[in-house]
Scaffold this active site. Structure first.
Site, PDB file in Angstrom:
ATOM      1  N   ASN A  12      59.317  14.354  34.358  1.00 42.22           N
ATOM      2  CA  ASN A  12      58.196  14.146  35.283  1.00 42.22           C
ATOM      3  C   ASN A  12      58.623  14.676  36.647  1.00 42.22           C
ATOM      4  O   ASN A  12      59.469  14.076  37.298  1.00 42.22           O
ATOM      5  CB  ASN A  12      57.873  12.641  35.342  1.00 42.22           C
ATOM      6  CG  ASN A  12      56.889  12.298  36.440  1.00 42.22           C
ATOM      7  OD1 ASN A  12      56.205  13.173  36.959  1.00 42.22           O
ATOM      8  ND2 ASN A  12      56.820  11.018  36.784  1.00 42.22           N
ATOM      9  N   LYS A  14      56.815  14.878  39.266  1.00 41.78           N
ATOM     10  CA  LYS A  14      56.104  14.219  40.373  1.00 41.78           C
ATOM     11  C   LYS A  14      55.568  15.274  41.347  1.00 41.78           C
ATOM     12  O   LYS A  14      55.214  16.365  40.919  1.00 41.78           O
ATOM     13  CB  LYS A  14      57.030  13.214  41.064  1.00 41.78           C
ATOM     14  CG  LYS A  14      57.724  12.275  40.093  1.00 41.78           C
ATOM     15  CD  LYS A  14      58.427  11.162  40.781  1.00 41.78           C
ATOM     16  CE  LYS A  14      59.192  10.359  39.754  1.00 41.78           C
ATOM     17  NZ  LYS A  14      59.665   9.106  40.277  1.00 41.78           N
ATOM     18  N   HIS A  99      51.605   5.578  35.576  1.00 45.10           N
ATOM     19  CA  HIS A  99      52.930   5.574  36.211  1.00 45.10           C
ATOM     20  C   HIS A  99      52.888   4.570  37.368  1.00 45.10           C
ATOM     21  O   HIS A  99      51.874   4.432  38.047  1.00 45.10           O
ATOM     22  CB  HIS A  99      53.274   6.979  36.718  1.00 45.10           C
ATOM     23  CG  HIS A  99      54.692   7.099  37.153  1.00 45.10           C
ATOM     24  ND1 HIS A  99      55.149   6.577  38.338  1.00 45.10           N
ATOM     25  CD2 HIS A  99      55.776   7.651  36.551  1.00 45.10           C
ATOM     26  CE1 HIS A  99      56.445   6.817  38.452  1.00 45.10           C
ATOM     27  NE2 HIS A  99      56.854   7.465  37.366  1.00 45.10           N
ATOM     28  N   GLU A 101      53.940   4.731  40.228  1.00 46.72           N
ATOM     29  CA  GLU A 101      53.585   5.317  41.526  1.00 46.72           C
ATOM     30  C   GLU A 101      52.062   5.480  41.637  1.00 46.72           C
ATOM     31  O   GLU A 101      51.501   5.377  42.725  1.00 46.72           O
ATOM     32  CB  GLU A 101      54.337   6.648  41.722  1.00 46.72           C
ATOM     33  CG  GLU A 101      55.810   6.380  41.999  1.00 46.72           C
ATOM     34  CD  GLU A 101      56.766   7.481  41.581  1.00 46.72           C
ATOM     35  OE1 GLU A 101      56.324   8.604  41.281  1.00 46.72           O
ATOM     36  OE2 GLU A 101      57.976   7.201  41.544  1.00 46.72           O
ATOM     37  N   GLU A 169      59.290   1.707  32.208  1.00 45.18           N
ATOM     38  CA  GLU A 169      59.938   2.128  33.447  1.00 45.18           C
ATOM     39  C   GLU A 169      59.973   0.953  34.426  1.00 45.18           C
ATOM     40  O   GLU A 169      58.977   0.716  35.138  1.00 45.18           O
ATOM     41  CB  GLU A 169      59.167   3.293  34.072  1.00 45.18           C
ATOM     42  CG  GLU A 169      59.096   4.509  33.183  1.00 45.18           C
ATOM     43  CD  GLU A 169      58.915   5.777  34.002  1.00 45.18           C
ATOM     44  OE1 GLU A 169      59.776   6.644  33.898  1.00 45.18           O
ATOM     45  OE2 GLU A 169      57.930   5.870  34.754  1.00 45.18           O
ATOM     46  N   GLY A 175      64.108   6.103  40.626  1.00 40.98           N
ATOM     47  CA  GLY A 175      64.600   6.826  41.801  1.00 40.98           C
ATOM     48  C   GLY A 175      65.632   6.071  42.624  1.00 40.98           C
ATOM     49  O   GLY A 175      65.948   6.470  43.739  1.00 40.98           O
ATOM     50  N   SER A 214      65.990   6.262  36.552  1.00 40.91           N
ATOM     51  CA  SER A 214      67.358   6.690  36.885  1.00 40.91           C
ATOM     52  C   SER A 214      68.172   7.149  35.680  1.00 40.91           C
ATOM     53  O   SER A 214      69.379   6.893  35.601  1.00 40.91           O
ATOM     54  CB  SER A 214      68.094   5.577  37.653  1.00 40.91           C
ATOM     55  OG  SER A 214      67.469   5.360  38.900  1.00 40.91           O
TER      56      SER A 214
HETATM   57  C1  PEP Z   1      59.918   8.375  36.843  1.00 37.94           C
HETATM   58  O1  PEP Z   1      59.392   8.214  37.930  1.00 37.94           O
HETATM   59  O2  PEP Z   1      59.209   8.562  35.849  1.00 37.94           O
HETATM   60  C2  PEP Z   1      61.371   8.321  36.758  1.00 37.94           C
HETATM   61  C3  PEP Z   1      61.874   7.923  35.652  1.00 37.94           C
HETATM   62  O3  PEP Z   1      62.089   8.677  37.893  1.00 37.94           O
HETATM   63  P1  PEP Z   1      63.684   8.757  38.060  1.00 37.94           P
HETATM   64  O4  PEP Z   1      64.253   9.310  36.786  1.00 37.94           O
HETATM   65  O5  PEP Z   1      63.901   9.646  39.227  1.00 37.94           O
HETATM   66  O6  PEP Z   1      64.159   7.347  38.293  1.00 37.94           O
END
Ligand code: PEP
Length: 259
Positions: A12, A14, A99, A101, A169, A175, A214
């Site tokens: 992803n 983003k 998601h 976000e 998630e 992040g 992460s």
């Molecule tokens: C995400 O936002 O889908 C995600 C998993 O981000 P990150 O791997 O950067 O934590």
């Protein structure tokens, strides 16, 4: 991993990536052309501005391309929004919905997420439905309650193992460089598997449940080795072809073991 479930490694991007980063998409598309692609699916969700070009770059690659969100309606007066049909028209195969976000920045509710997943299915897209608790919810020991509520309210009635993927998630892990313990991931994924079976019957046993938050080359193999983790959704580490490909390669021992 779950025996008999084909894993999915999804990226992803983003709100990152311009035409200057198309070389990374090309490198990923070329890098996944290995024998492992016969057992593992790969998907990249760049920003919508790159979707059409990205699908063209992946023409001769097993790398699938998808989008990060869609509107719940087919068309109409919704300035700035993108429909599932438009994603399919650009040869996208998947769309991420719900998601954290989007849930946070745009106040998206479980019911809206479900409507978006339904729109995805109507356009023959696979919906990747994201669920996960906030830090406050985790600290209040509400993780499993949140997952239950989000799964029951966000997963549409027409969901099946082919058209729907769940991505767990934890919001606090996205992040941040933080990840749940192996045991916490195991408990959450086993719980979601049971909830999916309750919701969908036997079909729920075949739905892919990804972990996201992460994931890096350094921790991918351990996470992919956990029961009921059928792949990963990767944010930051999917921006660099080298890192995404290292996470893809981390599947190898697990699919060999499962075979
Ligand atoms: C995400 O936002 O889908 C995600 C998993 O981000 P990150 O791997 O950067 O934590």
């Amino acid at each position: 991993m779950t025996p008999d479930i084909r894993p999915l490694i999804a990226g992803n991007w983003k709100m990152n990536g311009t035409r200057a980063e198309l070389d990374q998409i090309k490198a990923i598309a070329d890098g996944v052309k290995t024998p492992l692609s016969q057992q593992v699916d790969t998907l990249l969700c760049p920003p919508i501005t790159l979707l059409y070009v990205a699908t063209a770059l992946c023409d001769d690659s097993p790398l699938l391309v998808g989008a990060q969100d869609c509107h719940h309606k087919v068309c109409g007066a919704h300035t700035g929004d993108i429909s599932a049909e438009m994603i399919a028209d650009c040869f996208g195969t998947h769309v991420i919905v719900g998601h954290s976000e989007r849930r946070g920045d745009h106040a998206e509710t479980d019911h809206l997420v479900r409507a978006k997943a339904e729109a995805a299915h109507a356009a023959d897209l696979v919906a990747i439905v994201c669920v996960g608790e906030t830090l406050d919810e985790r600290d209040a020991y509400q993780t499993l309650d949140v997952l239950k509520r989000q799964i029951f309210n966000s997963v549409p009635a027409d969901a099946n193992a082919q058209n729907t993927v769940i991505a767990y998630e934890p919001v606090w892990a996205i992040g941040t460089g933080l990840t749940p313990t192996r045991g916490d991931i195991e408990v959450a994924h086993a719980f979601m598997r049971a909830e999916l079976v309750e919701l969908m019957g036997r079909e729920g046993a075949g739905v892919r449940i990804l972990y996201g938050g992460s994931v890096k080359p350094a921790n991918a193999s351990e996470i992919l080795g956990i029961d009921n983790v059928d792949g990963v959704l990767v944010g930051g580490a999917s921006l660099k072809a080298e890192d995404f490909l290292a996470i893809y390669a981390a599947c190898e021992p697990h699919v060999v073991k499962a075979a």
